[in-house]
Design a protein around this motif. Structure first.
Motif, PDB file in Angstrom:
ATOM      1  N   UNK A 187       0.813  -1.232   0.000  1.00 53.30           N
ATOM      2  CA  UNK A 187       0.000   0.000   0.000  1.00 53.30           C
ATOM      3  C   UNK A 187       0.838   1.270   0.000  1.00 53.30           C
ATOM      4  N   UNK A 188       2.118   1.170   0.311  1.00 50.69           N
ATOM      5  CA  UNK A 188       2.991   2.342   0.287  1.00 50.69           C
ATOM      6  C   UNK A 188       3.224   2.791  -1.154  1.00 50.69           C
ATOM      7  N   UNK A 189       3.351   4.104  -1.329  1.00 44.91           N
ATOM      8  CA  UNK A 189       3.498   4.669  -2.667  1.00 44.91           C
ATOM      9  C   UNK A 189       4.964   4.869  -3.033  1.00 44.91           C
ATOM     10  N   UNK A 190       5.298   4.607  -4.301  1.00 45.81           N
ATOM     11  CA  UNK A 190       6.620   4.915  -4.845  1.00 45.81           C
ATOM     12  C   UNK A 190       6.444   5.968  -5.934  1.00 45.81           C
ATOM     13  N   UNK A 191       7.369   6.916  -5.973  1.00 47.19           N
ATOM     14  CA  UNK A 191       7.406   7.887  -7.070  1.00 47.19           C
ATOM     15  C   UNK A 191       8.868   8.182  -7.362  1.00 47.19           C
ATOM     16  N   UNK A 192       9.211   8.298  -8.645  1.00 41.47           N
ATOM     17  CA  UNK A 192      10.618   8.459  -9.001  1.00 41.47           C
ATOM     18  C   UNK A 192      10.780   9.342 -10.232  1.00 41.47           C
ATOM     19  N   UNK A 193      12.011   9.440 -10.688  1.00 39.23           N
ATOM     20  CA  UNK A 193      12.319  10.238 -11.876  1.00 39.23           C
ATOM     21  C   UNK A 193      12.193   9.360 -13.111  1.00 39.23           C
ATOM     22  N   UNK A 194      12.975   9.639 -14.134  1.00 41.33           N
ATOM     23  CA  UNK A 194      12.820   8.949 -15.417  1.00 41.33           C
ATOM     24  C   UNK A 194      13.610   7.645 -15.500  1.00 41.33           C
ATOM     25  N   UNK A 195      14.456   7.338 -14.506  1.00 42.73           N
ATOM     26  CA  UNK A 195      15.140   6.040 -14.457  1.00 42.73           C
ATOM     27  C   UNK A 195      14.211   5.104 -13.678  1.00 42.73           C
ATOM     28  N   UNK A 196      13.098   4.732 -14.323  1.00 41.55           N
ATOM     29  CA  UNK A 196      11.965   4.195 -13.563  1.00 41.55           C
ATOM     30  C   UNK A 196      11.625   2.729 -13.820  1.00 41.55           C
ATOM     31  N   UNK A 197      12.252   2.089 -14.795  1.00 41.26           N
ATOM     32  CA  UNK A 197      11.839   0.725 -15.166  1.00 41.26           C
ATOM     33  C   UNK A 197      11.907  -0.242 -13.986  1.00 41.26           C
ATOM     34  N   UNK A 198      13.054  -0.257 -13.299  1.00 42.46           N
ATOM     35  CA  UNK A 198      13.280  -1.259 -12.253  1.00 42.46           C
ATOM     36  C   UNK A 198      12.341  -1.072 -11.072  1.00 42.46           C
ATOM     37  N   UNK A 199      12.164   0.151 -10.629  1.00 43.63           N
ATOM     38  CA  UNK A 199      11.279   0.403  -9.496  1.00 43.63           C
ATOM     39  C   UNK A 199       9.840   0.048  -9.844  1.00 43.63           C
ATOM     40  N   UNK A 200       9.451   0.272 -11.096  1.00 40.80           N
ATOM     41  CA  UNK A 200       8.092  -0.062 -11.536  1.00 40.80           C
ATOM     42  C   UNK A 200       7.865  -1.568 -11.489  1.00 40.80           C
ATOM     43  N   UNK A 201       8.824  -2.326 -11.989  1.00 37.40           N
ATOM     44  CA  UNK A 201       8.701  -3.784 -11.985  1.00 37.40           C
ATOM     45  C   UNK A 201       8.722  -4.306 -10.550  1.00 37.40           C
ATOM     46  N   UNK A 202       9.618  -3.753  -9.728  1.00 34.61           N
ATOM     47  CA  UNK A 202       9.689  -4.172  -8.328  1.00 34.61           C
ATOM     48  C   UNK A 202       8.356  -3.936  -7.621  1.00 34.61           C
ATOM     49  N   UNK A 203       7.695  -2.846  -7.963  1.00 39.24           N
ATOM     50  CA  UNK A 203       6.432  -2.492  -7.296  1.00 39.24           C
ATOM     51  C   UNK A 203       5.270  -3.347  -7.783  1.00 39.24           C
ATOM     52  N   UNK A 204       5.463  -4.106  -8.852  1.00 39.46           N
ATOM     53  CA  UNK A 204       4.430  -5.038  -9.269  1.00 39.46           C
ATOM     54  C   UNK A 204       3.912  -4.887 -10.682  1.00 39.46           C
ATOM     55  N   UNK A 205       4.321  -3.831 -11.381  1.00 41.80           N
ATOM     56  CA  UNK A 205       3.917  -3.699 -12.781  1.00 41.80           C
ATOM     57  C   UNK A 205       4.622  -4.808 -13.564  1.00 41.80           C
ATOM     58  N   UNK A 206       3.897  -5.521 -14.405  1.00 38.04           N
ATOM     59  CA  UNK A 206       4.490  -6.657 -15.106  1.00 38.04           C
ATOM     60  C   UNK A 206       5.557  -6.215 -16.098  1.00 38.04           C
ATOM     61  N   UNK A 207       6.514  -7.094 -16.317  1.00 31.46           N
ATOM     62  CA  UNK A 207       7.544  -6.821 -17.313  1.00 31.46           C
ATOM     63  C   UNK A 207       6.921  -6.631 -18.692  1.00 31.46           C
ATOM     64  N   UNK A 208       5.839  -7.351 -18.952  1.00 26.72           N
ATOM     65  CA  UNK A 208       5.142  -7.213 -20.233  1.00 26.72           C
ATOM     66  C   UNK A 208       4.598  -5.800 -20.415  1.00 26.72           C
ATOM     67  N   UNK A 209       3.914  -5.286 -19.389  1.00 21.39           N
ATOM     68  CA  UNK A 209       3.332  -3.938 -19.481  1.00 21.39           C
ATOM     69  C   UNK A 209       4.422  -2.879 -19.598  1.00 21.39           C
ATOM     70  N   UNK A 210       5.571  -3.120 -18.957  1.00 17.43           N
ATOM     71  CA  UNK A 210       6.673  -2.161 -19.013  1.00 17.43           C
ATOM     72  C   UNK A 210       7.338  -2.161 -20.385  1.00 17.43           C
ATOM     73  N   UNK A 211       7.591  -3.344 -20.920  1.00 21.81           N
ATOM     74  CA  UNK A 211       8.223  -3.413 -22.233  1.00 21.81           C
ATOM     75  C   UNK A 211       7.297  -2.876 -23.316  1.00 21.81           C
ATOM     76  N   UNK A 212       6.012  -3.194 -23.214  1.00 25.48           N
ATOM     77  CA  UNK A 212       5.044  -2.687 -24.195  1.00 25.48           C
ATOM     78  C   UNK A 212       4.986  -1.163 -24.153  1.00 25.48           C
ATOM     79  N   UNK A 213       5.135  -0.594 -22.968  1.00 23.34           N
ATOM     80  CA  UNK A 213       5.131   0.865 -22.844  1.00 23.34           C
ATOM     81  C   UNK A 213       6.308   1.476 -23.576  1.00 23.34           C
ATOM     82  N   UNK A 214       7.462   0.861 -23.468  1.00 23.70           N
ATOM     83  CA  UNK A 214       8.635   1.394 -24.161  1.00 23.70           C
ATOM     84  C   UNK A 214       8.520   1.251 -25.670  1.00 23.70           C
ATOM     85  N   UNK A 215       7.764   0.255 -26.104  1.00 22.05           N
ATOM     86  CA  UNK A 215       7.497   0.095 -27.532  1.00 22.05           C
ATOM     87  C   UNK A 215       6.445   1.095 -28.019  1.00 22.05           C
ATOM     88  N   UNK A 216       5.755   1.751 -27.091  1.00 26.83           N
ATOM     89  CA  UNK A 216       4.681   2.672 -27.456  1.00 26.83           C
ATOM     90  C   UNK A 216       3.388   1.953 -27.798  1.00 26.83           C
TER      91      UNK A 216
END
Length: 336
Positions: free
Chosen positions: A66-95
């Motif tokens: 339930x704790x919130x994370x917020x970061x700068x633009x070096x954000x991939x790793x923290x996003x995945x650690x927080x639970x966003x799937x690798x699929x959703x992250x990679x698809x985002x970078x592909x646009x």
């Protein structure tokens, strides 16, 4: 993949195995991202987290979902650690439309309200004020949740930091300010940009508790974050943690990193957090070589699957262009 909630006691076998698999996933994901960027599958700016994985791992085991994370633009790793799937992250970078920001944010703007990950911010230091705002919301709503606000040593030079520190201390907000000090900002060393070389001392001006942490050690990160989180949950207000780390790659994919020596880079690689955690696992015989290999294979497969997912996902439709700009659904855009 073990989830955050499975880690109940710090520094147990389960904790070390969680750290190892998470950090390995973050490392392999970023290495693949670098390859894909070179192939022009990923466009725009791209900042890798390779070398800094212990911060994400230690922060996860010291917090709750339930704790919130917020970061700068070096954000991939923290996003995945927080639970966003690798699929959703990679698809985002592909646009792609299946990305965590619907393909509209790219590498620097990952976001997931569901997983309490609030960016991914491109304006240097902007997330410092926004992070305090998230903490104010938690305080106002009467929760015991805390906010971890990550920024780099370069952002520590922004005026936003000082205004926010003053307000956060005045209001005793439940926010932990984490400076991921990888020493070179965009390419200029801390020694050349400030008379204060120990960034955690900036907190002294506001009588804010502060600490300097070894960012190459999951154990040190966990303990430092845990102390700060406990203080915040008990209405003790904010903490500044300067977590000293090192990025193995340049500031971004366009940075050749000629401002540092090869010897310095190799010195830090000797402290690699993944190797340190693996050494503890092997020393305590917490996993056989076959079990470690199974983790490696599982991570490799997850990264391969996320790339395939991104490749096969659709592009956003044209009618998405003006959505998600304002809360008002029928905002009267001038489109002619």
């Amino acid at each position: 993949m073990q989830t955050k909630t499975d880690v109940k006691t710090k520094f147990t076998k389960e904790t070390y195995l969680y750290w190892y698999e998470l950090m390995l996933l973050l490392r392999r994901f970023e290495e693949k991202t670098g390859q894909l960027y070179g192939m022009q599958k990923i466009r725009g700016f791209c900042h890798l987290y390779i070398g800094q994985e212990a911060i994400a791992a230690g922060a996860m085991t010291a917090t709750k979902p339930e704790d919130k994370f917020i970061t700068a633009y070096r954000d991939h790793a923290l996003a995945i650690a927080k639970g966003i799937s690798a699929k959703a992250c990679m698809a985002e970078m592909y646009g792609k439309a299946t990305g965590c920001s619907k393909g509209k944010g790219g590498s620097m703007h990952f976001f997931s309200k569901e997983h309490n990950f609030f960016g991914g911010h491109g304006i240097v230091g902007a997330q410092i004020g926004t992070g305090a705002g998230l903490a104010l919301a938690e305080q106002y709503q009467g929760t015991d949740n805390v906010v971890l606000c990550f920024f780099g040593d370069g952002a520590a030079r922004q005026g936003m930091l000082h205004e926010t520190f003053n307000m956060a201390m005045t209001w005793k907000l439940p926010v932990i300010f984490i400076c991921e000090n990888n020493m070179y900002a965009m390419g200029t060393s801390v020694e050349r940009t400030s008379n204060v070389l120990d960034i955690y001392k900036l907190a002294d001006a506001y009588e804010m508790p502060a600490d300097s942490i070894d960012g190459m050690s999951c154990e040190a990160v966990h303990e430092g974050v845990e102390r700060a989180v406990k203080r915040a949950r008990e209405n003790g207000g904010p903490t500044l943690l300067e977590i000293k780390t090192y990025r193995y790659r340049g500031h971004s994919m366009s940075d050749p990193a000629k401002y540092r020596t090869k010897e310095e880079l190799e010195e830090y690689k000797q402290k690699d957090p993944i190797n340190q955690v693996l050494a503890v696992i092997q020393k305590n015989k917490w996993a056989t070589e076959a079990e470690i290999e199974a983790i490696n294979d599982r991570v490799k497969a997850e990264v391969e699957e996320c790339v395939q997912f991104a490749e096969e996902s659709p592009w956003p439709s044209d009618d998405e262009l003006l959505k998600d700009v304002y809360v008002q659904q029928d905002y009267p855009f001038i489109v002619d």
